[in-house]
Design an enzyme around this catalytic site. Structure first.
Site, PDB file in Angstrom:
ATOM      1  N   GLU A   1      54.242  93.610  49.036  1.00 37.76           N
ATOM      2  CA  GLU A   1      54.630  94.057  48.273  1.00 37.76           C
ATOM      3  C   GLU A   1      54.004  92.577  47.221  1.00 37.76           C
ATOM      4  O   GLU A   1      54.472  91.742  47.612  1.00 37.76           O
ATOM      5  CB  GLU A   1      55.463  93.562  47.109  1.00 37.76           C
ATOM      6  CG  GLU A   1      55.809  94.922  45.965  1.00 37.76           C
ATOM      7  CD  GLU A   1      56.211  93.518  45.161  1.00 37.76           C
ATOM      8  OE1 GLU A   1      57.724  94.096  45.729  1.00 37.76           O
ATOM      9  OE2 GLU A   1      55.610  93.326  44.366  1.00 37.76           O
TER      10      GLU A   1
ATOM     11  N   CYS B   1      57.841  91.139  39.553  1.00 32.36           N
ATOM     12  CA  CYS B   1      57.031  91.928  40.370  1.00 32.36           C
ATOM     13  C   CYS B   1      55.796  92.651  39.525  1.00 32.36           C
ATOM     14  O   CYS B   1      54.553  92.476  38.484  1.00 32.36           O
ATOM     15  CB  CYS B   1      56.612  92.631  41.151  1.00 32.36           C
ATOM     16  SG  CYS B   1      57.846  92.234  42.729  1.00 32.36           S
TER      17      CYS B   1
END
Lengths: 525, 525
Positions: free
Chosen positions: B265, B302
């Site tokens: 990720e 994120c």
């Protein structure tokens, strides 16, 4: 329908402008008309642009609309009649009954995906409802379903001109998932591909779908395929073929600015373990079953039993006598292409020349070009462990039997193997404990483990896994046969806090698709 | 427990023999004791060998035994008490309440996977029963379930020292799947990692599991991580971090003789679309919500909203006035590491120096090292489309607002974006049609789409998707948060023709695990 030598870029039948090639009748080495031309880079791009343009509408079609489309494809293929079988026989050397069976399987596969689409479990709907009073923070409403990845590049396989080519498993699962398909026909059967492509095009038109849902391209070398995989509008790849070809596609897909998944099914020698009690009790029957599986379709199956592991001794000796007797009566069969026949011959010669390998027996020699003379060789565990070259697939009716002295060696032999599509156990009750001890190791190596059966023959159903660890496939998490293969072309999306009217049908409160959803951790019944 | 500076190679606490490093208190730039040493290549190999040795036994544990293990880990973490929070505060600069909340989330995550394990749907059992009378060929008995991939390398994340580090989401889902975990601690919080590692080790011992189920390695540079990913006994990788780091791991995993999946990720700017009616009706509230989401945790999420798309006009001007007012009152917050602060400063300077970008406002300047002064910039659609550099994530509390003239431009803006973890719509009823038209494009770009919410805050539940198209993640088919994340570490295996006694429990006729199986295409209720 008649053959025109034309590709299908969406609804348009167009001639390729790349290099020319013909199908070859492998039984005679004669060229078959018409001439086919490879796609130019521009034509590859046109097909991808149409697929991308079609994706917006196509992915919004309902599951039942896509199911009807798959059924329409099956009907159109059946309507091609015997012309399809005749052309496929000429291009592949495969016998009529096999191709009729493969056509039935292809159509059943399309209809199975239609049923799967309507059942709806593939959408995997998960709903976690809002908990506005939760402490310390409220929970929002969260809903997940699967959506299609985007246009898929499908590569036709040489050894399944129908079931794993233009409207085969990869195409069917991609279309079922909501992904347009751009198919590169295998160069060995362009006429068969053109006929099936025309059938798919008819179904596209009949169902009122955007033309870019399906295109069919030709190309003799790797250029068209690599162009397709490199196109930014292609979002996944399905391939069945050689290890070299599969790895080249994986490399190309990883080198893109946006890497994409490649489902390449590449190489497997499908070990068969003959356990002592079974070998003792029914060695003759096993020998017959083995030779029948080995030579089926000239051994041109991904799941062909290319490796046997068996304990040295009198029972094995008797088994080998029967294998030799059976094999010597096997007629040579026409292989799919001159290239496949050459590779088979080279592989067999390498085994025959290996100092630690002995020939057990051969089939009957062939009369005419591209005939596969079946071969069985034998070696011992030490030699097999010492030389990785003996682990290489020889595509065709060739197998290597590895005899061992001690059952403890079997685990070493298994650990030394690369990933496999299948592993097979031939066992009787007295072998249970030994087999049980090996099962964990077998499951690490193979996508499918069989007991008292032969690995050729791959059922299209929910439970099938036609996959396995590298290099059997490039992605052990997937299967390319069976209804679970639809997952290869899906990804999950979560919608948070959506008003009901903005939700897609699958996620609406009223459940208009009649799905069994996972709601707050509980499955609806 | 006290900090020792030691790694955990299975059950053994050992000092690394690689280069030395210390944690740094980012609030003061002071080094924190004890010293930590990176793992040598031999130590990496020892951890992998132990994981591989443990895999045979661990994958055969029952789902309920693994559930109990995850619950034991949660209990052991809770038993660390405030010492864990204090050390994490010192190493990360994150406030106490945030870390207490993150600890609760970490333990809840472990317990959620325990519940998922016991429910059993993750096994995805499919049974197609034998049809010995079927024509033209009988159908064998075929049974499929999911099995673990093998030992998983987990990389701790800088921004979630608990929930995405040693016993975070990747570790929890790998252990749940039946995969041993070898964790490389993030270099920024080795003490926090050591404490949690000790807690996991306790749980391993308490549950009587093989020691290799869990190891914890340190390493300051990339060498340990690349060694881990290159080890043939590692079968999958979980990573949350920078795009450069993630791509290096993907490259290493693809270059192995046996390539393995990497779930990385990496990078997301999380576009927020402000629709006209919503902006007109509640611009002030939106501005407050935006600044709160932007500056939460110094923007080190994120899913931080780094990009806003909004229509030019008076409503947007009013929105910006409020944004500026709010932002100017935001205190500077300590960032996680000096490196992250340097990258933030460089990113902000590049935006400030861009000729087509204007600053809207800044937060309060900091007092001390590594302070994040929040920043909002504005540009227009043409400039954004013309310069890909403006699409780059600036990790921290910085956002770019792109104003457009015409709603038709929004589709262009979305199409120009790379893949994202999230996309957010702020809309009122009058915006529904415009939003509805954009939803398909949004679903192509993002793993999660939100309406009238802010993307920070990721619920651990069944429906969550924390994933998305490249480069948000390296594998859009997966989520790294929520119960579906277990799938990353599983693969299907089909067993054909097995006598009941040789079948694993999940596939036996008597259904001892009480699963709802798919039998002959019908789901058991």
């Amino acid at each position: 329908m008649t053959l025109t030598g034309k590709m299908l870029i969406g609804g348009a039948a167009v001639s390729g402008v790349g290099s020319v090639f013909h199908a070859i009748d492998p039984a005679t080495d004669q060229l078959l008309d018409p001439a086919y031309h490879g796609a130019s880079r521009t034509q590859v791009e046109q097909a991808c642009a149409l697929a991308w343009a079609a994706f917006d509408d196509y992915r919004e079609t309902t599951p039942s609309a896509r199911a009807a489309f798959l059924e329409a494809i099956a009907e159109s293929i059946e309507a091609l009649g015997e012309a399809l079988i005749e052309r496929a026989m000429a291009e592949t050397g495969l016998p009529q009954a096999r191709l009729q069976g493969e056509r039935a399987r292809t159509c059943q596969q399309l209809r199975t995906f239609a049923r799967t689409l309507r059942a709806g479990e593939w959408l995997d709907v998960r709903i976690d409802r809002a908990q506005p009073q939760r402490q310390p923070l409220p929970r929002p409403d969260l809903r997940q379903r699967q959506v299609p990845l985007g246009p898929v590049a499908v590569f036709g396989a040489s050894n399944f001109p129908l079931a794993f080519s233009v409207a085969g498993g990869d195409t069917a699962s991609a279309l079922a998932a909501g992904c347009p398909a751009v198919v590169k026909a295998h160069g060995a059967h362009p006429g068969t591909s053109e006929l099936v492509g025309q059938a798919v095009r008819q179904a596209v038109a009949r169902c009122g779908l955007p033309e870019g849902v399906f295109s069919l391209l030709f190309g003799a070398g790797r250029e068209v395929g690599l162009g397709l995989v490199g196109d930014p509008r292609i979002k996944a790849v399905g391939f069945t073929g050689s290890r070299g070809g599969g790895l080249a596609l994986c490399q190309a897909a990883q080198s893109r600015p946006e890497p994409i998944p490649v489902y390449a099914e590449m190489s497997s020698i499908n070990p068969v373990l003959l356990f002592p009690a079974a070998l003792e009790a029914r060695g003759e029957e096993l020998a017959q079953g083995f030779v029948a599986s080995l030579t089926l379709g000239a051994g041109q199956f991904c799941t062909n039993p290319g490796l046997l592991l068996a304990p040295r001794g009198a029972a094995l000796d008797r088994f080998l006598v029967t294998v030799a007797e059976q094999l010597r009566q096997c007629p040579a069969q026409v292989m799919l292409t001159p290239g496949i026949h050459q590779a088979f011959s080279a592989g067999v010669e390498a085994l025959a020349a290996h100092p630690q390998v002995t020939k057990v027996a051969s089939g009957l020699p062939g009369d005419g070009p591209n005939r596969c003379q079946a071969q069985v060789f034998i070696t011992d565990a030490e030699a097999f462990l010492a030389d990785q070259a003996l682990h290489t697939e020889v595509f065709g009716a060739a197998a290597l039997l590895v005899q061992y002295d001690d059952v403890a060696q079997v685990r070493h032999l298994l650990d030394a193997l690369e990933g496999q599509l299948t592993a097979t156990l031939q066992l009787d009750a007295a072998d249970f404990d030994a087999a049980h001890a090996l099962l964990p190791a077998l499951e690490l190596k193979a996508g499918r483990v069989l007991v008292n059966a032969w690995p050729t023959g791959v059922e299209v159903c929910d439970a099938m896994v036609h996959g396995g660890p590298f290099p059997a496939t490039s992605d052990a998490r997937s299967t390319s046969v069976g209804t679970a293969s639809i997952r290869r072309f899906l990804r999950p999306v979560c919608l948070q806090g959506f008003p009901d009217g903005l939700l897609p049908l699958a996620l609406r409160d009223a459940n208009p698709l009649g799905l069994r959803r996972l709601i707050d951790g509980e499955r609806e019944v």
